[in-house]
Each structure stands twice: as structure tokens, then as C-alpha cells.
Enzyme design. Structure first.
Site, mmCIF file in Angstrom:
data_model
loop_
_atom_site.group_PDB
_atom_site.id
_atom_site.type_symbol
_atom_site.label_atom_id
_atom_site.label_comp_id
_atom_site.label_asym_id
_atom_site.label_seq_id
_atom_site.Cartn_x
_atom_site.Cartn_y
_atom_site.Cartn_z
ATOM 1 N N HIS A 1 99.857 74.798 49.099
ATOM 2 C CA HIS A 1 101.008 75.483 49.697
ATOM 3 C C HIS A 1 101.419 76.686 48.848
ATOM 4 O O HIS A 1 101.599 77.800 49.356
ATOM 5 C CB HIS A 1 102.205 74.530 49.815
ATOM 6 N N HIS B 1 97.507 69.180 47.371
ATOM 7 C CA HIS B 1 98.233 69.489 48.608
ATOM 8 C C HIS B 1 99.369 70.478 48.328
ATOM 9 O O HIS B 1 99.515 71.491 49.025
ATOM 10 C CB HIS B 1 98.780 68.199 49.213
ATOM 11 N N GLU B 2 100.166 70.188 47.307
ATOM 12 C CA GLU B 2 101.299 71.057 46.991
ATOM 13 C C GLU B 2 100.847 72.387 46.398
ATOM 14 O O GLU B 2 101.410 73.442 46.720
ATOM 15 C CB GLU B 2 102.259 70.343 46.029
#
Length: 223
Positions: A28, A24-25
Site C-alpha cells: 500500500h 500487504h501494508e
């Protein structure tokens, strides 16, 4: 179909939980780099090494407490990757795209974990010592990623959906929404403790989980 001890469940859950919050990170940061901001890359955060992303409270304590208390929902968070919108070619538009990358990565991972569960489910009776834990790991992977994806789609700062909302709103309205960001986490926790929060996110979680398990011909998840 769960016939594991609590220790076994925790051990099986570690991999999908770490992957869910780490990817998820990284998503980004990777999308930010494509939009012109290399802050995450230069800080060494575009890596799948979970050690670089672990947050003591969000990555370890919160998921473990939710699992031990049999809450029915497991989620967590990692250290946010550093992003500087000033380096982007179109800051407002690009920040919305960067924010969306997180939940999109979770929904993609949910599909991949469902595929893993399906492949192991096929050989469940022939190699149960191996495939049974892998099927359960796949189911945990589906659930944690759907939960994180749905949660982060909520249009509330500092969640990803809130970032998208701020990017879409005109300047003054975006400023007002941002003013509430320091208090929103406390509000979300209070809503969780009162049970109101589950009424908001449970329907889409149940719907998406059912769709994914149906696509892959898996047993419906117990949520």
C-alpha cells in the site's frame, strides 16, 4: 501430511503470517509513494521489519486464537500504513490502485510460497528434518495469503475492496458507503461467529488454493 505439535505449528506459521501482513501494508505504502504520497515513506513504514507494522490484536492475538481453536482459517492484520490521498496526482483513481496493491501482493506471495513448498517437496525424502517443516511453511504461506487476498477483495469498507468501491462510486453514493465503515468490522465478526462468513469467502479461497497447488504440483491443501 501435518505431523507437528501445536507448538511446532505455531513456530512454523510465524514467518508466513508476519510476511503476509507486513508485505500487504508495505505494498500500500509503496504504491502510494509512486502515486505522489510520501506519507508512509516519511513515517518509516516502507520497511519489511515486522516490528514497524505489528498490531497487538490483529498480528498476534487474532491469528493465535484462530490457530488454537482450529478454526480452519488463519488471518490477521497489521497497523495500516498512513496514506494521504490529498498528496496524490489523481486521488480517486490512485486510491483505488493503492487499495488493490494489498491483495495483489498477497496473491503474488501465495505463488512464491508455493514455489518454496515445491522446491522443498522435491527433496522431502532426502532431508526430511529440514524440508518437511519448509513444505508445511510454504503451504501455510499459500493459505494465509489467499485468505488475506480474498478477504480484502470484498467490496466492504474498511477492506481494500471497499476502498476500490468508494473510489469508483459517484460522490454521494461513496459518502453513503463510507458511513457504514465504523460498523462493518462488527458485522464481519458477527458473520464469522455465525458461520455465514465462511460460505461467502470459502469458495474462492478453495478455488484459488487448488489452482495454485495444481500449478506447482503440490498436494491439495486441507481447508
Amino acid at each position: 501430511m501435518v505431523e507437528f505439535s501445536l507448538t511446532q505449528i505455531i513456530a512454523i506459521s510465524v514467518v508466513p503470517v508476519l510476511f503476509a501482513i507486513t508485505v500487504h501494508e508495505v505494498a500500500h505504502g509503496w504504491v502510494a509513494s509512486k502515486c505522489g504520497d510520501q506519507t508512509a515513506r516519511l513515517s518509516g513504514r516502507l520497511t519489511l521489519n515486522p516490528i514497524k507494522h505489528i498490531d497487538l490484536i490483529g498480528t498476534i492475538i487474532v491469528p493465535l486464537l484462530l490457530l488454537l481453536t482450529n478454526s480452519g482459517i488463519i488471518f490477521g492484520w497489521a497497523k495500516p500504513v498512513p496514506i494521504d490521498a490529498r498528496n496524490m496526482r489523481n486521488p480517486r483513481r490512485d486510491m483505488a490502485i493503492v487499495a488493490l496493491a494489498g491483495p495483489v501482493s498477497n496473491f503474488i506471495m501465495a505463488l512464491l510460497w508455493a514455489l518454496i513448498a515445491k522446491l522443498n517437496f522435491i527433496f522431502l525424502t532426502s532431508l526430511p528434518w529440514l524440508t518437511k517443516p519448509m513444505v508445511y511453511m510454504g503451504e501455510i504461506g499459500v493459505l494465509i495469503n489467499v485468505v488475506l487476498g480474498v478477504l480484502n477483495c470484498l467490496p466492504v469498507p474498511p477492506l481494500d475492496g471497499g476502498r476500490v468501491l468508494v473510489s469508483l462510486l459517484p460522490g454521494r453514493a461513496a459518502w453513503y458507503v463510507n458511513r457504514f465503515e465504523p460498523y462493518m468490522f462488527i458485522i464481519i465478526v458477527l458473520l464469522m461467529l455465525t458461520g455465514i462468513f465462511s460460505y461467502i469467502i470459502s469458495p474462492p479461497i478453495i478455488f484459488l488454493s487448488a489452482c495454485i497447488t495444481s500449478i506447482f504440483g503440490l498436494p491439495q491443501l486441507a481447508i
